[in-house]
Design a protein around this motif. Sequence first.
Motif, PDB file in Angstrom:
ATOM      1  N   ASP A 201       1.714  -9.736  -3.252  1.00  0.00           N
ATOM      2  CA  ASP A 201       2.649 -10.425  -4.131  1.00  0.00           C
ATOM      3  C   ASP A 201       3.812  -9.467  -4.436  1.00  0.00           C
ATOM      4  O   ASP A 201       3.667  -8.507  -5.191  1.00  0.00           O
ATOM      5  N   VAL A 202       4.960  -9.755  -3.847  1.00  0.00           N
ATOM      6  CA  VAL A 202       6.106  -8.849  -3.976  1.00  0.00           C
ATOM      7  C   VAL A 202       6.545  -8.712  -5.430  1.00  0.00           C
ATOM      8  O   VAL A 202       6.892  -7.616  -5.885  1.00  0.00           O
ATOM      9  N   ALA A 203       6.531  -9.824  -6.171  1.00  0.00           N
ATOM     10  CA  ALA A 203       6.950  -9.768  -7.577  1.00  0.00           C
ATOM     11  C   ALA A 203       6.048  -8.829  -8.375  1.00  0.00           C
ATOM     12  O   ALA A 203       6.517  -8.065  -9.222  1.00  0.00           O
ATOM     13  N   LEU A 204       4.745  -8.880  -8.100  1.00  0.00           N
ATOM     14  CA  LEU A 204       3.811  -7.990  -8.784  1.00  0.00           C
ATOM     15  C   LEU A 204       4.015  -6.542  -8.340  1.00  0.00           C
ATOM     16  O   LEU A 204       4.047  -5.620  -9.170  1.00  0.00           O
ATOM     17  N   LEU A 205       4.184  -6.335  -7.048  1.00  0.00           N
ATOM     18  CA  LEU A 205       4.362  -4.981  -6.526  1.00  0.00           C
ATOM     19  C   LEU A 205       5.629  -4.325  -7.066  1.00  0.00           C
ATOM     20  O   LEU A 205       5.696  -3.098  -7.177  1.00  0.00           O
ATOM     21  N   ASP A 206       6.611  -5.144  -7.407  1.00  0.00           N
ATOM     22  CA  ASP A 206       7.850  -4.582  -7.950  1.00  0.00           C
ATOM     23  C   ASP A 206       7.717  -4.188  -9.419  1.00  0.00           C
ATOM     24  O   ASP A 206       8.648  -3.611  -9.990  1.00  0.00           O
ATOM     25  N   LEU A 207       6.584  -4.484 -10.030  1.00  0.00           N
ATOM     26  CA  LEU A 207       6.332  -4.032 -11.401  1.00  0.00           C
ATOM     27  C   LEU A 207       5.683  -2.648 -11.420  1.00  0.00           C
ATOM     28  O   LEU A 207       5.480  -2.071 -12.492  1.00  0.00           O
ATOM     29  N   MET A 208       5.357  -2.137 -10.241  1.00  0.00           N
ATOM     30  CA  MET A 208       4.628  -0.867 -10.151  1.00  0.00           C
ATOM     31  C   MET A 208       5.558   0.334 -10.317  1.00  0.00           C
ATOM     32  O   MET A 208       6.750   0.265 -10.042  1.00  0.00           O
ATOM     33  N   ASP A 209       4.963   1.448 -10.749  1.00  0.00           N
ATOM     34  CA  ASP A 209       5.689   2.715 -10.842  1.00  0.00           C
ATOM     35  C   ASP A 209       5.703   3.436  -9.498  1.00  0.00           C
ATOM     36  O   ASP A 209       6.647   4.158  -9.190  1.00  0.00           O
ATOM     37  N   SER A 210       4.627   3.242  -8.724  1.00  0.00           N
ATOM     38  CA  SER A 210       4.495   3.909  -7.426  1.00  0.00           C
ATOM     39  C   SER A 210       3.953   2.921  -6.404  1.00  0.00           C
ATOM     40  O   SER A 210       3.349   1.900  -6.762  1.00  0.00           O
ATOM     41  N   THR A 211       4.160   3.249  -5.137  1.00  0.00           N
ATOM     42  CA  THR A 211       3.647   2.442  -4.038  1.00  0.00           C
ATOM     43  C   THR A 211       2.879   3.352  -3.085  1.00  0.00           C
ATOM     44  O   THR A 211       3.405   4.369  -2.630  1.00  0.00           O
TER      45      THR A 211
END
Length: 532
Positions: A201-211
């Motif tokens: 889920d790109v929208a969720l992943l964009d809430l992250m501090d790191s990848t």
Amino acid sequence: MLSTQKPAVTLVNLSFTWPDGTAVFRDLSATFPIGRTGLIGTNGTGKTTLLRVIAGELTGTDGSASVIGQVGYLPQHLTLDVGATVADLLGVAGRLAALRAIESGDASAAHFEALADDWDVEARSLAALDRIGLPAISLDRPVGALSGGEVVLTALTGLQLGGHEVVLLDEPTNNLDHVSRQLLYEAINAWKGSLIIVSHDVALLDLMDSTAELRDGTLSVFGGPYSAYQEYLAAEQAAAEQALRSAEQRLKTEQRQRIDAQTKLARRQRYARTDFENKRKPKMIMNNRKQEAQVSAGKLRGRLDASVEDAKQAVTEKEARVRRDATISITLPNPDVPAGRRLAELRDAHGHGIIIQGPERVALTGRNGIGKTQLVSTLVSPGPSSWRGFQAESFIERIGYLPQRLDHLDDDETLLTTVRAAAPGLTDGQLRAGLAKFLFRGDVVGRKVGDLSGGERFRIALATLLLADPPNQLLVLDEPTNNLDLHSVDELVNALGAYRGGLIVVSHDHHFLSRLGITTWITMDEAGLHYS
């Protein structure tokens, strides 16, 4: 100034191999920082296995995984435990039972010990469910009576109540409608503690501090959200592709120069032989010149061969930097469904309904818990069926159904025998070739379904459905993009685009639905079925 804060999770030379010898990853050494980290990777790379090792459900075959504190885990297959209750998902079942026993007059010391002075456990749990958007759910309600989205939100609430220092979430937005996703995003933004989230889920992943990306058995961590990582990766890959093209051009140049030099050497040798045969100079001089020419030619060939080998090595090194990720490959056979052939019918309590004919494409949408799954699941029952006034009836036998929970698979069967049951007329070679298109190759087809990750389980369910022989005349897909990486979703869209049978899709992913050429949109709510 460098931070002295310890990482949330530390991996040191961590390896994991299944009992059948299949290696998932080897010698992983990396750290997950404090905060929110999105863990990405194509299907089958081992993301779920890594989470299970960190959570302590699995033990690595070598190395170690250490966590700074208590760890909580929300697995993909959570919805399969249909006998659990909401209280179980919240982690309060024991205390709740003790409280109710005490309130009913049982003053046993064991109940007071189990309750641990948590007298407001029931009120606190109901308040937490209310905050996450589930105000009407009883703590005694079984998981089997909840929608997939309700299960996920309830379990997430339990992890919040548990106060874990590190929480692992495996595809938490699967099955969530738009409203539920927004509630989840808000919970993630307000989360206290560290999170590691596997998601597509790109929208969720964009809430992250790191990848963090798990790929080819290595784990790399990038200090930024998914979109920033994709921009970085795109620039890196553009540079890698350019470097590869330059290396390939250099190799061609070196190979051409070697050919030209060899041609010149061969011409000189012919001239020398002609001079020798014609005795144009004294024999001693001719022999000396021949030896000198051979030595010189040998040195030249050595230099040219070394240059070509250096160029080949450069190409190999540059190729290693360019990504060539494997994705599923789907080709659906033609089920020969005439345009006027009646396939199924859906109706609500008011008599509003639709007859699905021929290669029609229907999208069924609606909020979590409204009953979409219950309605479409009745299509695979023999004869007309009903649920809360909604009715469904199929007019054909060859219906392929992909349920949301994936609880229709036998955990004790191997992948090969699972697919063989759907296509008994195919040879093992044909079945293996079909499974390879879903990234199950070699000895992997002998693994048991129960040993698969959530993403792998989904792929074998999809393979069983789409490799069926004879082919299904109607496909009923309930949240088919769950657990599929973005490249695999593209493959599924392309395959369904060429499918000539009927199609009913339940999904909250409107971007996915918009790519399928939907002919009829059905919205389901308390009032009935609405068509457009």
